[in-house]
Scaffold this motif. Sequence first.
Motif, PDB file in Angstrom:
ATOM      1  N   ASP A  35      -5.605 -11.047  -4.269  1.00  0.00           N
ATOM      2  CA  ASP A  35      -5.203 -10.401  -5.520  1.00  0.00           C
ATOM      3  C   ASP A  35      -4.204  -9.267  -5.329  1.00  0.00           C
ATOM      4  N   LEU A  36      -3.886  -8.922  -4.101  1.00  0.00           N
ATOM      5  CA  LEU A  36      -2.910  -7.858  -3.863  1.00  0.00           C
ATOM      6  C   LEU A  36      -1.554  -8.247  -4.445  1.00  0.00           C
ATOM      7  N   PRO A  37      -0.829  -7.270  -4.961  1.00  0.00           N
ATOM      8  CA  PRO A  37       0.528  -7.557  -5.445  1.00  0.00           C
ATOM      9  C   PRO A  37       1.412  -8.025  -4.284  1.00  0.00           C
ATOM     10  N   PRO A  38       2.405  -8.831  -4.574  1.00  0.00           N
ATOM     11  CA  PRO A  38       3.278  -9.354  -3.517  1.00  0.00           C
ATOM     12  C   PRO A  38       3.881  -8.282  -2.615  1.00  0.00           C
ATOM     13  N   ASP A  39       4.248  -7.138  -3.179  1.00  0.00           N
ATOM     14  CA  ASP A  39       4.845  -6.096  -2.348  1.00  0.00           C
ATOM     15  C   ASP A  39       3.839  -5.523  -1.347  1.00  0.00           C
ATOM     16  N   ARG A  40       2.564  -5.432  -1.716  1.00  0.00           N
ATOM     17  CA  ARG A  40       1.530  -4.958  -0.791  1.00  0.00           C
ATOM     18  C   ARG A  40       1.269  -5.998   0.298  1.00  0.00           C
ATOM     19  N   LYS A  41       1.254  -7.261  -0.070  1.00  0.00           N
ATOM     20  CA  LYS A  41       1.089  -8.331   0.932  1.00  0.00           C
ATOM     21  C   LYS A  41       2.235  -8.281   1.938  1.00  0.00           C
ATOM     22  N   GLN A  42       3.440  -8.091   1.426  1.00  0.00           N
ATOM     23  CA  GLN A  42       4.605  -8.011   2.305  1.00  0.00           C
ATOM     24  C   GLN A  42       4.500  -6.782   3.208  1.00  0.00           C
ATOM     25  N   HIS A  43       4.074  -5.654   2.664  1.00  0.00           N
ATOM     26  CA  HIS A  43       3.905  -4.431   3.442  1.00  0.00           C
ATOM     27  C   HIS A  43       2.920  -4.652   4.589  1.00  0.00           C
ATOM     28  N   PHE A  44       1.748  -5.200   4.272  1.00  0.00           N
ATOM     29  CA  PHE A  44       0.742  -5.425   5.305  1.00  0.00           C
ATOM     30  C   PHE A  44       1.226  -6.447   6.334  1.00  0.00           C
ATOM     31  N   GLY A  45       1.868  -7.508   5.873  1.00  0.00           N
ATOM     32  CA  GLY A  45       2.387  -8.518   6.791  1.00  0.00           C
ATOM     33  C   GLY A  45       3.374  -7.922   7.782  1.00  0.00           C
ATOM     34  N   LYS A  46       4.258  -7.083   7.289  1.00  0.00           N
ATOM     35  CA  LYS A  46       5.247  -6.441   8.156  1.00  0.00           C
ATOM     36  C   LYS A  46       4.565  -5.483   9.130  1.00  0.00           C
TER      37      LYS A  46
END
Length: 71
Positions: A35-46
Amino acid sequence: MLVSNRSFEGVLPSEFIFEEGDVTDLAEKLAHILDLPPDRKQHFGKAFREFVVKNHDLDLLVDRLETLFTK
């Protein structure tokens, strides 16, 4: 990435660590991450990728092994 290994405490945010053997906790953490927003998913992935590259680079591993075996 979800883990139950407590050695990741202090490395990963608590929302990515579930209680071993607790399927309810796993399901809740998984639902939260999905459920995380896409920008948070991208942040964690990076951030996770940077951690792996920094701490598990092959050259770094070779240096650590060389130091270990030459003591």
